[in-house]
Motif scaffolding. Structure first.
Motif, short mmCIF file in Angstrom:
data_model
loop_
_atom_site.label_atom_id
_atom_site.label_comp_id
_atom_site.label_asym_id
_atom_site.label_seq_id
_atom_site.Cartn_x
_atom_site.Cartn_y
_atom_site.Cartn_z
N LEU A 191 -10.61 2.52 4.35
CA LEU A 191 -11.62 2.76 5.39
C LEU A 191 -10.94 3.12 6.71
CD1 LEU A 191 -14.00 -0.28 4.71
CD2 LEU A 191 -14.15 2.04 3.76
N ASN A 192 -11.60 3.99 7.48
CA ASN A 192 -11.15 4.24 8.84
C ASN A 192 -12.08 3.51 9.82
OD1 ASN A 192 -13.46 5.95 9.46
ND2 ASN A 192 -12.44 7.61 8.36
N ILE A 193 -11.77 3.57 11.09
CA ILE A 193 -12.54 2.76 12.05
C ILE A 193 -13.99 3.24 12.18
CG2 ILE A 193 -10.51 2.03 13.33
CD1 ILE A 193 -11.25 4.05 15.51
N ARG A 194 -14.27 4.54 11.91
CA ARG A 194 -15.65 5.00 11.99
C ARG A 194 -16.47 4.47 10.80
NH1 ARG A 194 -18.22 8.21 15.24
NH2 ARG A 194 -16.29 8.99 16.18
N ASP A 195 -15.82 4.25 9.66
CA ASP A 195 -16.53 3.65 8.53
C ASP A 195 -17.05 2.26 8.89
OD1 ASP A 195 -16.02 5.80 6.79
OD2 ASP A 195 -14.03 5.01 6.29
N ILE A 196 -16.37 1.59 9.78
CA ILE A 196 -16.74 0.23 10.15
C ILE A 196 -17.63 0.19 11.39
CG2 ILE A 196 -15.81 -2.00 10.92
CD1 ILE A 196 -13.35 -1.35 9.16
N PHE A 197 -17.26 0.92 12.43
CA PHE A 197 -18.01 0.85 13.69
C PHE A 197 -19.17 1.83 13.76
CE2 PHE A 197 -13.80 -0.83 14.94
CZ PHE A 197 -14.21 -2.07 15.41
N ALA A 198 -19.18 2.83 12.88
CA ALA A 198 -20.28 3.80 12.79
C ALA A 198 -20.59 4.40 14.16
CB ALA A 198 -21.50 3.14 12.17
N ASP A 199 -21.87 4.39 14.56
CA ASP A 199 -22.25 5.04 15.82
C ASP A 199 -21.85 4.25 17.06
OD1 ASP A 199 -24.04 2.99 15.54
OD2 ASP A 199 -25.85 4.22 15.67
N GLN A 200 -21.25 3.07 16.87
CA GLN A 200 -20.74 2.32 18.01
C GLN A 200 -19.42 2.91 18.52
OE1 GLN A 200 -21.74 -0.43 19.91
NE2 GLN A 200 -23.71 0.14 19.03
N LEU A 201 -18.77 3.70 17.66
CA LEU A 201 -17.47 4.25 18.03
C LEU A 201 -17.63 5.51 18.89
CD1 LEU A 201 -14.36 4.45 17.80
CD2 LEU A 201 -14.73 5.73 15.67
N GLN A 202 -16.95 5.50 20.03
CA GLN A 202 -16.84 6.68 20.87
C GLN A 202 -15.36 6.91 21.18
OE1 GLN A 202 -19.43 6.73 24.35
NE2 GLN A 202 -20.87 5.30 23.38
N TYR A 203 -15.09 8.05 21.82
CA TYR A 203 -13.72 8.31 22.28
C TYR A 203 -13.73 8.61 23.78
CZ TYR A 203 -11.87 8.28 17.58
OH TYR A 203 -11.48 7.88 16.31
N LYS A 204 -12.77 8.01 24.45
CA LYS A 204 -12.58 8.25 25.88
C LYS A 204 -11.41 9.21 26.05
CE LYS A 204 -11.29 5.96 30.22
NZ LYS A 204 -10.91 4.68 30.86
N VAL A 205 -11.66 10.33 26.71
CA VAL A 205 -10.61 11.32 26.98
C VAL A 205 -10.25 11.26 28.46
CG1 VAL A 205 -9.96 13.75 26.87
CG2 VAL A 205 -11.53 12.81 25.17
N THR A 206 -9.00 11.04 28.73
CA THR A 206 -8.49 11.07 30.10
C THR A 206 -7.61 12.31 30.24
OG1 THR A 206 -8.47 8.65 30.17
CG2 THR A 206 -7.24 9.79 31.89
N TYR A 207 -7.92 13.17 31.23
CA TYR A 207 -7.15 14.41 31.35
C TYR A 207 -6.91 14.75 32.82
CZ TYR A 207 -11.77 16.61 32.11
OH TYR A 207 -13.01 16.94 32.58
N ARG A 208 -5.91 15.57 33.02
CA ARG A 208 -5.51 15.97 34.37
C ARG A 208 -4.81 17.32 34.29
NH1 ARG A 208 -0.10 15.48 34.37
NH2 ARG A 208 0.82 14.03 32.85
N LYS A 209 -4.74 17.98 35.42
CA LYS A 209 -3.95 19.21 35.48
C LYS A 209 -2.48 18.85 35.36
CE LYS A 209 -7.09 22.07 38.26
NZ LYS A 209 -7.26 22.84 39.51
N ASN A 210 -1.74 19.67 34.63
CA ASN A 210 -0.31 19.43 34.48
C ASN A 210 0.35 19.42 35.86
OD1 ASN A 210 2.13 19.05 33.29
ND2 ASN A 210 2.02 20.82 31.94
N LYS A 211 1.26 18.49 36.06
CA LYS A 211 1.97 18.30 37.34
C LYS A 211 1.08 17.70 38.42
CE LYS A 211 5.35 20.49 35.30
NZ LYS A 211 6.47 19.74 34.69
#
Length: 288
Positions: free
Chosen positions: A160-180
């Motif tokens: 099983l992966n984590i989505r199999d367990i957490f289902a729709d409770q699972l989200q992803y947080k993306v943190t991004y910035r311009k290089n340099k």
């Protein structure tokens, strides 16, 4: 002489009965360590040859169970991952101090130490995800393809992966910035395919991804940060294209070339002046 022998026999008898009575130290610092439902119970100290540890565990309201690998063990850890299959339950474990394998004792009950409660769904840490970064041809859209981390749990022979367990409770947080740049932006997605809006077309961006489960307590909502990945800059500066060593070598060669040109110019100028002085010295004086 007879009294000395009697004393030695008494001492040996006392030591044997003391050992058999099971004067074993209790386990200390019993803790749970769990990542992606890989759950290890650990404690201190590691036992000597005089005693061992046995682990008993149970869910709330359930019967006590034992892991066969953690009965009279000489280790101070016990892997309970496959035994905590009901991830929504909460578990407690007892670490018993017992005689080593093969030894006997007249004790019926052994000293033990309770663990804290552990609830896999709420308490396991979530490891770093992997993701693939893709920028489309017109450079207007950047997409992240995130792979759900695998767990230590199996169902019907499938891991099983984590989505199999957490289902729709699972989200992803993306943190991004311009290089340099140090300024950061954050984007949340319920999908594994994440399209990021409002990115400058000709800029390079760096991204980190981590699991986010908002239903958990604040200290357990975020998983481990992924390794960063950066998009390619379409108009890179010379410092991004070439290393500092290459740039330094180029500057040195340019300065050396300029120095050579200046040196040649100076030598030529001196020779020209010398030639002109020689011509003037060779001209005869005019009559007045």
């Amino acid at each position: 002489m007879a009294s000395v022998k009697a004393t030695l026999i008494s001492v040996l008898f006392f030591l044997s009965t003391h050992s058999a009575s099971g004067s074993y130290p209790q386990a200390q610092n019993v803790t749970w360590k769990s990542t992606n439902f890989k759950t290890i119970l650990s404690w201190e100290p590691k036992p000597s040859t005089d005693y061992s540890y046995t682990v008993e565990f149970s869910a709330v309201g359930g019967d006590k169970q034992r892991n066969p690998h953690c009965i009279r063990s000489s280790a101070a850890v016990c892997d309970l991952s496959s035994f905590l299959s009901d991830v929504n339950a909460c578990y407690m474990a007892d670490v018993l101090s017992e005689p080593p394998r093969g030894a006997t004792t007249d004790l019926i009950e052994f000293p033990y130490t309770n663990s804290p409660w552990f609830c896999p769904y709420k308490d396991t840490d979530i490891g770093k995800p992997n993701f693939k970064l893709e920028v489309n041809e017109d450079k207007k859209k950047t997409t992240l393809y995130v792979t759900d981390p695998l767990t230590a749990l199996f169902k019907d022979g499938q891991q099983l992966n984590i989505r199999d367990i957490f289902a729709d409770q699972l989200q992803y947080k993306v943190t991004y910035r311009k290089n340099k740049s140090t300024g950061k932006r954050v984007y949340y997605s319920k999908s594994n395919i994440i399209e990021l809006p409002r990115l400058d077309k000709d800029e390079s961006y760096c991204f980190n991804v981590q699991a986010y489960i908002p239903s958990r307590t604040i200290d357990k909502q975020l998983g481990e940060l992924s390794q960063p990945q950066c998009s390619q800059n379409n108009n890179p500066s010379i410092f991004e294209v070439y290393s500092a060593g290459v740039i330094a070598a180029a500057i040195f060669l340019i300065l050396l070339l300029i120095g050579i040109i200046i040196a040649i110019a100076v030598v030529c100028c001196k020779q020209r002046k010398k030639a002109q002085r020689g011509e003037k010295e060779g001209v005869p004086l005019r009559d007045v």
